[in-house]
Design a protein around this motif. Structure first.
Motif, PDB file in Angstrom:
ATOM      1  N   VAL A 177       7.818 -73.610  13.657  1.00 38.32           N
ATOM      2  CA  VAL A 177       8.594 -72.627  12.901  1.00 38.32           C
ATOM      3  C   VAL A 177       8.837 -71.404  13.775  1.00 38.32           C
ATOM      4  CG1 VAL A 177       7.773 -73.347  10.627  1.00 38.32           C
ATOM      5  CG2 VAL A 177       6.486 -71.633  11.921  1.00 38.32           C
ATOM      6  N   ARG A 227       5.387 -67.137   4.398  1.00 34.80           N
ATOM      7  CA  ARG A 227       6.318 -68.227   4.130  1.00 34.80           C
ATOM      8  C   ARG A 227       5.668 -69.247   3.187  1.00 34.80           C
ATOM      9  NH1 ARG A 227       9.926 -71.375   8.549  1.00 34.80           N
ATOM     10  NH2 ARG A 227      10.328 -69.183   9.003  1.00 34.80           N
ATOM     11  N   PRO A 263       5.188 -76.049   6.206  1.00 34.64           N
ATOM     12  CA  PRO A 263       6.141 -75.060   5.696  1.00 34.64           C
ATOM     13  C   PRO A 263       7.149 -75.736   4.760  1.00 34.64           C
ATOM     14  CG  PRO A 263       5.906 -74.904   8.082  1.00 34.64           C
ATOM     15  CD  PRO A 263       5.244 -76.175   7.675  1.00 34.64           C
TER      16      PRO A 263
END
Length: 437
Positions: free
Chosen positions: A369, A379, A395
């Motif tokens: 990421v 996140r 994620p």
């Protein structure tokens, strides 16, 4: 300068999140303690240590249904029992026969004493006769009424709970700062405690601001935005244990906003607003609450924090009672992240709860990421335990602004200010969210 250098320069002008949180939380104090009836104390945090005034159990009692006896009688060491052949299929070559001289239930209160060769039929919870040191379970006997035959001999002390065996009088039951759970309520009640001193649940008022807002129940048109924030933040405040009140929508009217906040100070320990924290032409909350009047600064200070999403946060007090106010951004994703970062710790602190922050773990990142330079990013992610120990974190789609990602998340992946790329396989911090699934 390159675009990256420009971004880093801008980020350097922002207040580090840790510094900002420290400055805000140092201004808050736990609410004054309150003496509550035990039935009302659940969900609060103790303000004082609690010590058992009485022992639990309060008296010697039977732990199982059966026959209270002297162990020396059933072990063969006494003079009173009779021995008879064991029934077919039962272990051993003989049984022990005792005279049943009475029945004892949980409500029995007259003291009685065993004599050699005798026993009492007892229910679980019944007071034990004097001299009894064993309870033979019903299923180990022929369940006789005038006399009973015992097929198996338990160990001395079997089926017996002695007074104070679990909690002697004077035992420290819980320290100040402990959450009052249903089980702790039972412990308090069992030891004779009817009232406890707790920190009350904070009363939190939630206000959504903006001329563009419309209430739920219809789709938004151009120039309109459905108010998701006040509903979501009310739920978030309730989840953390607050008494949450949703006021609803307040237009961008200076006098209306001031009057509303003034009115809410009468029933609030904390006010949360959402929307209008930026510096754009429509950001009235920042303009109104930070305005200097008579040479004095406004009641709320707005700070651009190194936080992604939602850098603009506000904190201050309003009204004669100086009720704390937390101002969160208007974007729903940024508002929910802002709540986690700032409002939730504030509620925990007011409630006297420790720790004020959610628990975190180190997890193995499953996907590479990227993150904005100079900002601490939170996140939405899914965290799972690994076989053999440790955690993995995935994620979720769309990044931090997406409501669908936040709805699915059981954790928040935290990427520090100096992280611009986190590679798959690296170890990262993850805040664990409460998700009852």
């Amino acid at each position: 300068m390159t675009a990256t250098a420009d971004a880093e320069a801008a980020a350097n002008e922002l207040t580090p999140l840790a510094d900002y949180l420290g400055s805000v939380l140092r201004r808050l104090r736990a609410l004054p303690p309150l003496d509550l009836d035990l039935t009302q104390a659940h969900g609060n945090v103790l303000a004082e240590d609690v010590v058992a005034p009485h022992a639990f159990p309060a008296f010697d009692q039977a732990a199982v249904d059966g026959y209270a006896a002297r162990w020396e009688d059933i072990s063969g060491g006494g003079r009173g029992p009779s021995y008879v052949p064991a029934p077919s299929g039962m272990p051993g070559g003989r049984t022990i026969r005792l005279n049943v001289v009475g029945d004892l239930g949980a409500a029995s209160w007259r003291p009685v004493r065993l004599t050699p060769g005798s026993c009492f039929s007892v229910a679980a919870g019944a007071p034990l006769p004097v001299a009894a040191d064993v309870v033979v379970p019903v299923e180990w006997t022929d369940q006789g009424m005038a006399a009973v035959e015992i097929f198996r001999t338990p160990k001395r002390g079997y089926g017996v709970r002695r007074a104070g065996e679990e909690l002697p009088a004077g035992t420290l039951l819980a320290r100040a700062g402990t959450y009052v759970s249903p089980a702790l309520v039972a412990v308090f009640a069992a030891t004779g405690i009817g009232h406890v001193v707790v920190r009350p649940s904070p009363r939190v008022v939630i206000v959504a601001t903006g001329d563009e807002l419309v209430d739920v129940g219809r789709g938004s048109q151009p120039g309109q935005v459905v108010d998701a924030n006040s509903h979501a933040l009310t739920a978030a405040a309730a989840e953390v244990g607050a008494l949450a009140y949703r006021v609803g929508i307040c237009d961008d009217d200076p006098e209306g906003l001031r009057g509303l906040l003034e009115d809410q100070t009468l029933r609030a320990d904390l006010i949360i607003t959402t929307g209008g924290t930026g510096t754009g032409p429509g950001d009235m909350v920042r303009r109104i609450l930070s305005r200097r009047e008579g040479g004095r600064a406004g009641p709320v200070t707005f700070t651009d924090v190194a936080l992604y999403p939602g850098t603009a946060l506000g904190f201050g007090t309003v009204g004669a009672e100086e009720v704390p106010v937390v101002c969160l951004p208007g974007d729903p994703g940024a508002a929910l992240i802002g709540f986690e970062v700032l409002a939730r710790p504030a509620i925990q602190l007011l409630a006297g709860a420790e720790p004020v922050f959610r628990p975190s773990v180190r997890a193995h990142l499953l996907e590479t990421v990227s993150s904005p330079a100079g900002l601490r990013e939170f996140r939405p992610a899914h965290v799972a335990e690994r076989r053999g120990g440790g955690y993995t974190v995935q994620p979720l789609r769309g990044g931090p602004f997406t409501l669908s990602g936040l709805a699915e998340a059981n954790g928040l992946l935290v990427l520090g200010e100096r992280v611009t790329t986190a590679a798959a396989g690296s170890t990262v911090d993850v805040l664990l969210l409460d998700r009852r699934r």
